[in-house]
Motif scaffolding. Structure first.
Motif, short mmCIF file in Angstrom:
data_model
loop_
_atom_site.label_atom_id
_atom_site.label_comp_id
_atom_site.label_asym_id
_atom_site.label_seq_id
_atom_site.Cartn_x
_atom_site.Cartn_y
_atom_site.Cartn_z
N ASP A 343 0.73 -1.43 0.50
CA ASP A 343 -0.15 -0.41 -0.32
C ASP A 343 1.23 1.10 -0.09
N ALA A 344 1.88 0.69 0.69
CA ALA A 344 2.60 2.42 0.75
C ALA A 344 3.74 2.50 -0.40
N TYR A 345 4.72 1.22 -0.98
CA TYR A 345 4.92 1.26 -1.86
C TYR A 345 3.94 2.32 -3.33
N ASN A 346 2.60 1.53 -3.34
CA ASN A 346 2.33 2.20 -4.50
C ASN A 346 1.26 3.46 -4.47
N THR A 347 1.45 4.33 -3.19
CA THR A 347 0.74 5.63 -3.28
C THR A 347 2.15 6.50 -4.04
N ASP A 348 1.57 7.44 -4.66
CA ASP A 348 1.97 7.93 -5.56
C ASP A 348 2.12 9.46 -4.56
N VAL A 349 3.91 9.98 -4.16
CA VAL A 349 3.89 10.33 -3.02
C VAL A 349 4.89 11.79 -3.57
N ARG A 350 4.63 12.04 -4.93
CA ARG A 350 4.87 13.14 -6.00
C ARG A 350 4.20 14.44 -4.65
N PRO A 351 2.60 14.67 -5.25
CA PRO A 351 2.17 15.98 -4.54
C PRO A 351 2.62 15.84 -3.31
N LEU A 352 3.11 15.03 -2.29
CA LEU A 352 3.05 15.36 -1.07
C LEU A 352 4.50 15.94 -0.90
N LEU A 353 5.31 15.50 -1.75
CA LEU A 353 6.89 16.03 -1.86
C LEU A 353 7.00 17.74 -2.61
N ALA A 354 5.85 17.62 -3.13
CA ALA A 354 6.16 18.56 -4.41
C ALA A 354 5.23 19.83 -2.74
N GLU A 355 4.92 19.77 -2.37
CA GLU A 355 4.19 20.68 -1.38
C GLU A 355 5.17 20.39 0.05
N LEU A 356 5.97 19.69 -0.08
CA LEU A 356 6.90 19.88 0.95
C LEU A 356 7.86 20.68 0.48
N ARG A 357 8.63 20.56 -0.81
CA ARG A 357 9.02 21.75 -1.64
C ARG A 357 8.97 23.24 -1.39
N GLU A 358 7.38 23.44 -1.94
CA GLU A 358 6.99 24.84 -1.65
C GLU A 358 7.32 24.90 -0.07
N GLU A 359 6.83 24.18 0.64
CA GLU A 359 6.52 24.44 2.06
C GLU A 359 8.47 25.07 2.41
N GLN A 360 9.22 24.46 1.65
CA GLN A 360 10.93 25.40 2.09
C GLN A 360 11.46 26.44 1.33
N GLY A 361 9.98 26.15 0.46
CA GLY A 361 10.23 28.14 -0.37
C GLY A 361 11.05 26.92 -1.79
N LEU A 362 11.29 25.89 -2.30
CA LEU A 362 11.55 25.53 -3.98
C LEU A 362 11.22 25.22 -4.81
N ASP A 363 11.45 25.31 -6.07
CA ASP A 363 10.07 24.44 -6.96
C ASP A 363 9.99 23.67 -6.83
N PRO A 364 8.81 23.34 -7.01
CA PRO A 364 7.61 21.91 -6.86
C PRO A 364 7.83 20.72 -7.34
N ASP A 365 8.82 21.53 -9.34
CA ASP A 365 9.21 20.10 -9.62
C ASP A 365 10.79 21.18 -10.24
N PRO A 366 11.38 20.18 -9.48
CA PRO A 366 12.85 20.26 -9.89
C PRO A 366 13.70 20.37 -10.71
N MET A 367 12.99 19.47 -11.90
CA MET A 367 14.30 19.30 -12.99
C MET A 367 13.51 20.06 -13.83
N ALA A 368 12.18 20.43 -13.93
CA ALA A 368 11.35 21.37 -14.69
C ALA A 368 12.36 22.94 -15.16
#
Ligand code: PSV
Ligand code: MN
Length: 393
Positions: A343-368
């Motif tokens: 269940d944990a492995y199959n969870t899409d965590v990308r939105p959660l990490l985008a949220e984390l980056r925004e909270e840290q003042g980073l672009d939510p999509d580092p590659m782009a």
């Protein structure tokens, strides 16, 4: 959709505090024994490698350290290099010794039967310790190409004795706040036997040295089918897991981007790390490093992708419902326990990490954000002439 609030307070803090160390050689040209392709904008000096590492950190926010390899990163003034790194938001990390690219080491370095060559290899490490004092690095990382190609070529046992004796001299030269990190690899360049082929040999050798000697687990250095996460668990139990060299492999020591070939294995490794409470480097002492070579893909995006892969596997491991898992395990509920993990492995965590980056003042999509920045074009124009850094150069 999961959000940051689905993680416990403690796990949110772990994710926010996660760091990875980059390797300087990842920014140089790499290839195979068939061809090393050059890329415009490739760094010519350790200073330019630091500039590139700083870009990875700028967009991911989780890669504040850079490992050096000596003599690949030899420079006139290491204090100046460390200050330059600091100005770029980068701390110099492990110092890797290189005793596999000099003609004298054809039949081995620290294990060689010739005492003069062994001394030369020990001295190369003493030089690395001196570099560490100048850069403020606390870890000397040793990987050896030593071994034999044919049965009978040398005594395997005598080579272990020589290895211990050489390592003992190097360990004795370290300062009280410095560590020795020994990396194993099952084959290559030696084809019959390797002197430090596996975690058992590495563990025996470091245990014979002292408490400040630990093992480095390079994920690409095992035979196919090896249960790498079992080794992670076992080294953690022994208190001797010093670091990871993260990368991916399909066949041999491919040095591909971590999480590319087998993202599920990366998740299983991070699961063991989280279970043992070893994610926080400052607490566990485990240094998470990327040891990769980017042959075809661009190097900075390759490093960014790898950092994101580790971060995603970590977020998934942190999402595992540990109480439900423990209950299922205690009840011998085989499928239930496996389902908790999946269940944990199959969870899409990308939105959660985008949220984390925004909270840290980073672009939510580092590659782009990196691709938009124009950095690649700028360095391709600026870094003309000179000798591009290259694995083996
Ligand atoms: C050896 O294959 C290794 O993994 C060691 O870490 C080396 O120092 C590194 O690769 C160099 O590419
Ligand atoms: Mn490695």
């Amino acid at each position: 959709m999961v959000t940051l609030s689905d993680l416990s307070e403690k796990n949110r803090a772990l994710l926010r505090g996660q760091t990875l160390e980059l390797a300087s050689w990842a920014f140089g040209n790499a290839g195979t024994r068939f061809k090393v392709y050059a890329t415009p904008g490739t760094p010519r000096t350790p200073y330019e490698k630091i500039e590139d590492a700083a870009e990875v950190q700028r967009y991911t926010g989780i890669t504040p350290r850079l490992s050096l390899h000596i003599p690949w990163d030899e420079t006139a003034d290491f204090r100046d290099l460390a200050a330059f790194a600091q100005d770029h938001g980068i701390q110099l990390g492990n110092i890797n010794s290189n005793v596999f690219q000099d003609d004298d080491y054809k039949f081995g370095s620290l294990c060689n039967s010739d005492p003069d060559i062994r001394q030369k290899a020990v001295d190369a490490h003493l030089h690395c310790i001196d570099v560490m004092r100048q850069t403020g690095s606390d870890t000397l990382k040793i990987w050896l190409g030593d071994g034999t190609n044919y049965p009978g070529q040398d005594s395997m046992g005598a080579r272990q004795d020589r290895l211990h004796d050489s390592l003992r001299q190097i360990y004795a030269a370290l300062d009280a706040d410095q560590k020795l990190l020994l990396e194993y690899k099952f084959f290559e360049p030696a084809f019959y036997h390797t002197d430090v082929p596996d975690w058992g040999t590495a563990l025996l050798q470091v245990m014979a040295l002292g408490d400040r000697a630990v093992v480095c687990l390079d994920t690409g250095h095992h035979a196919p089918g090896t249960n790498v996460e079992f080794i992670v668990m076992q080294l953690l139990r022994a208190g001797r897991l010093g670091a990871f060299d993260f990368n991916s492999r399909f066949y041999a020591d491919d040095d591909l981007m971590v999480g590319a070939a087998d993202p599920f294995q990366l998740f299983r490794i991070l699961d063991q790390i989280v279970e043992a409470g070893a994610l926080d480097t400052k607490v566990s002492g485990v240094n998470f490093m990327l040891d990769q070579c980017h042959n075809l893909e661009d190097k900075i995006p390759g490093e960014i992708r790898s950092a994101l892969n580790v971060q995603e596997a970590t977020a998934k491991a942190l999402l595992i419902d540990r109480d439900a898992l423990a209950a299922a395990q205690a009840a011998h509920d085989v499928l239930g326990a496996n389902a908790v993990l999946m269940d944990a492995y199959n969870t899409d965590v990308r939105p959660l990490l985008a949220e984390l980056r925004e909270e840290q003042g980073l672009d939510p999509d580092p590659m782009a954000a990196f691709l938009r920045s124009g950095y690649r074009e700028r360095v391709a124009e600026a870094r003309v002439g000179g000798q591009q850094a290259s694995w083996g150069a």
